[in-house]
Scaffold this motif. Structure first.
Motif, PDB file in Angstrom:
ATOM      1  N   TYR A  61      83.867  -2.163   8.626  1.00  0.00           N
ATOM      2  CA  TYR A  61      84.952  -3.128   8.812  1.00  0.00           C
ATOM      3  C   TYR A  61      86.320  -2.446   8.787  1.00  0.00           C
ATOM      4  N   LYS A  62      86.537  -1.595   7.788  1.00  0.00           N
ATOM      5  CA  LYS A  62      87.834  -0.915   7.659  1.00  0.00           C
ATOM      6  C   LYS A  62      88.091   0.022   8.837  1.00  0.00           C
ATOM      7  N   MET A  63      87.033   0.669   9.324  1.00  0.00           N
ATOM      8  CA  MET A  63      87.208   1.531  10.494  1.00  0.00           C
ATOM      9  C   MET A  63      87.530   0.689  11.732  1.00  0.00           C
ATOM     10  N   GLN A  64      86.846  -0.454  11.884  1.00  0.00           N
ATOM     11  CA  GLN A  64      87.124  -1.324  13.035  1.00  0.00           C
ATOM     12  C   GLN A  64      88.544  -1.862  12.988  1.00  0.00           C
ATOM     13  N   GLU A  65      89.055  -2.142  11.786  1.00  0.00           N
ATOM     14  CA  GLU A  65      90.451  -2.573  11.645  1.00  0.00           C
ATOM     15  C   GLU A  65      91.408  -1.527  12.209  1.00  0.00           C
ATOM     16  N   ASN A  66      90.968  -0.279  12.194  1.00  0.00           N
ATOM     17  CA  ASN A  66      91.784   0.828  12.688  1.00  0.00           C
ATOM     18  C   ASN A  66      91.366   1.274  14.092  1.00  0.00           C
ATOM     19  N   GLY A  67      90.612   0.426  14.767  1.00  0.00           N
ATOM     20  CA  GLY A  67      90.270   0.674  16.159  1.00  0.00           C
ATOM     21  C   GLY A  67      89.127   1.637  16.396  1.00  0.00           C
ATOM     22  N   VAL A  68      88.333   1.910  15.363  1.00  0.00           N
ATOM     23  CA  VAL A  68      87.230   2.865  15.510  1.00  0.00           C
ATOM     24  C   VAL A  68      85.909   2.122  15.333  1.00  0.00           C
ATOM     25  N   THR A  69      85.075   2.163  16.363  1.00  0.00           N
ATOM     26  CA  THR A  69      83.758   1.528  16.271  1.00  0.00           C
ATOM     27  C   THR A  69      82.691   2.611  16.242  1.00  0.00           C
ATOM     28  N   PRO A  70      81.611   2.359  15.525  1.00  0.00           N
ATOM     29  CA  PRO A  70      80.560   3.382  15.426  1.00  0.00           C
ATOM     30  C   PRO A  70      79.781   3.511  16.722  1.00  0.00           C
ATOM     31  N   ASN A  71      79.251   4.708  16.941  1.00  0.00           N
ATOM     32  CA  ASN A  71      78.336   4.920  18.061  1.00  0.00           C
ATOM     33  C   ASN A  71      77.015   4.212  17.781  1.00  0.00           C
ATOM     34  N   ARG A  72      76.614   4.233  16.505  1.00  0.00           N
ATOM     35  CA  ARG A  72      75.323   3.693  16.093  1.00  0.00           C
ATOM     36  C   ARG A  72      75.387   3.315  14.618  1.00  0.00           C
ATOM     37  N   VAL A  73      74.666   2.245  14.277  1.00  0.00           N
ATOM     38  CA  VAL A  73      74.443   1.896  12.874  1.00  0.00           C
ATOM     39  C   VAL A  73      72.947   1.672  12.741  1.00  0.00           C
ATOM     40  N   GLN A  74      72.338   2.328  11.759  1.00  0.00           N
ATOM     41  CA  GLN A  74      70.900   2.153  11.565  1.00  0.00           C
ATOM     42  C   GLN A  74      70.604   1.801  10.121  1.00  0.00           C
ATOM     43  N   GLY A  75      69.623   0.919   9.947  1.00  0.00           N
ATOM     44  CA  GLY A  75      69.087   0.673   8.619  1.00  0.00           C
ATOM     45  C   GLY A  75      69.641  -0.513   7.876  1.00  0.00           C
ATOM     46  N   ASN A  76      70.302  -1.473   8.520  1.00  0.00           N
ATOM     47  CA  ASN A  76      70.805  -2.634   7.775  1.00  0.00           C
ATOM     48  C   ASN A  76      69.663  -3.483   7.226  1.00  0.00           C
ATOM     49  N   ASN A  77      69.793  -4.782   7.191  1.00  0.00           N
ATOM     50  CA  ASN A  77      68.743  -5.712   6.756  1.00  0.00           C
ATOM     51  C   ASN A  77      68.052  -5.319   5.452  1.00  0.00           C
ATOM     52  N   GLY A  78      68.808  -5.243   4.371  1.00  0.00           N
ATOM     53  CA  GLY A  78      68.221  -4.979   3.067  1.00  0.00           C
ATOM     54  C   GLY A  78      67.687  -3.573   2.931  1.00  0.00           C
ATOM     55  N   SER A  79      68.176  -2.670   3.759  1.00  0.00           N
ATOM     56  CA  SER A  79      67.686  -1.304   3.744  1.00  0.00           C
ATOM     57  C   SER A  79      68.205  -0.542   2.528  1.00  0.00           C
ATOM     58  N   ASN A  80      67.502   0.520   2.192  1.00  0.00           N
ATOM     59  CA  ASN A  80      67.934   1.387   1.104  1.00  0.00           C
ATOM     60  C   ASN A  80      68.718   2.588   1.612  1.00  0.00           C
ATOM     61  N   TRP A  81      68.915   2.653   2.936  1.00  0.00           N
ATOM     62  CA  TRP A  81      69.669   3.760   3.522  1.00  0.00           C
ATOM     63  C   TRP A  81      70.294   3.257   4.811  1.00  0.00           C
ATOM     64  N   VAL A  82      71.609   3.227   4.857  1.00  0.00           N
ATOM     65  CA  VAL A  82      72.323   2.819   6.061  1.00  0.00           C
ATOM     66  C   VAL A  82      73.090   4.031   6.572  1.00  0.00           C
ATOM     67  N   ILE A  83      72.964   4.294   7.866  1.00  0.00           N
ATOM     68  CA  ILE A  83      73.683   5.390   8.507  1.00  0.00           C
ATOM     69  C   ILE A  83      74.662   4.795   9.509  1.00  0.00           C
ATOM     70  N   ILE A  84      75.922   5.207   9.406  1.00  0.00           N
ATOM     71  CA  ILE A  84      76.939   4.798  10.374  1.00  0.00           C
ATOM     72  C   ILE A  84      77.413   6.072  11.062  1.00  0.00           C
ATOM     73  N   ASP A  85      77.175   6.138  12.354  1.00  0.00           N
ATOM     74  CA  ASP A  85      77.460   7.350  13.127  1.00  0.00           C
ATOM     75  C   ASP A  85      78.742   7.166  13.938  1.00  0.00           C
ATOM     76  N   TYR A  86      79.776   7.913  13.555  1.00  0.00           N
ATOM     77  CA  TYR A  86      81.038   7.896  14.295  1.00  0.00           C
ATOM     78  C   TYR A  86      81.187   9.144  15.171  1.00  0.00           C
ATOM     79  N   GLY A  87      80.103   9.845  15.411  1.00  0.00           N
ATOM     80  CA  GLY A  87      80.166  11.057  16.223  1.00  0.00           C
ATOM     81  C   GLY A  87      80.567  12.255  15.393  1.00  0.00           C
ATOM     82  N   ASP A  88      81.850  12.347  15.063  1.00  0.00           N
ATOM     83  CA  ASP A  88      82.327  13.477  14.257  1.00  0.00           C
ATOM     84  C   ASP A  88      82.093  13.288  12.772  1.00  0.00           C
TER      85      ASP A  88
END
Length: 121
Positions: A61-88
């Motif tokens: 959310y905070k990154m999107q407020e600053n105009g940056v969206t992730p390339n990929r997000v994996q592992g939501n839905n009650g997951s024990n590991w969430v990865i947010i990929d911004y490339g760099d």
């Protein structure tokens, strides 16, 4: 909106977002000299799957407020590991036991720890 933030600004936004939601043991590791996956890994853990999701959601959310969206997000839905990929920058938010199991800090121990003390309370 073009991606006009520096890497340091992006790291600061992510770390402050995680800290604001009480993430535990936030680490930033510079891995750019070791892999082409990313320049930085941000690693943190939450005390429950609910908190883990809230941490990841807040960082995104905070990154999107600053105009940056992730390339990929994996592992939501009650997951024990969430990865947010911004490339760099790749953000890993774990449950405590998953973090200990995967032990990314050990895997990437040749990376350079980044001082984030000015960004956390």
């Amino acid at each position: 909106m073009p991606d006009t933030l520096t890497q340091k600004q992006k790291l600061e936004i992510i770390v402050k977002a995680l800290d604001s939601k009480k993430a535990e043991d936030i680490k930033v590791i510079k891995v750019g000299d070791l892999t082409i996956i990313a320049d930085y890994f941000v690693i943190a853990d939450g005390t429950s799957s609910t908190q883990t999701k809230a941490l990841a959601d807040e960082a995104e959310y905070k990154m999107q407020e600053n105009g940056v969206t992730p390339n990929r997000v994996q592992g939501n839905n009650g997951s024990n590991w969430v990865i947010i990929d911004y490339g760099d920058i790749v953000v890993h938010v774990f449950s405590k036991d998953q973090r200990e199991f995967y032990n990314l800090e050990r895997l990437w121990r040749d990376g350079e720890d980044v001082d984030i003390s000015e960004w956390v309370k």
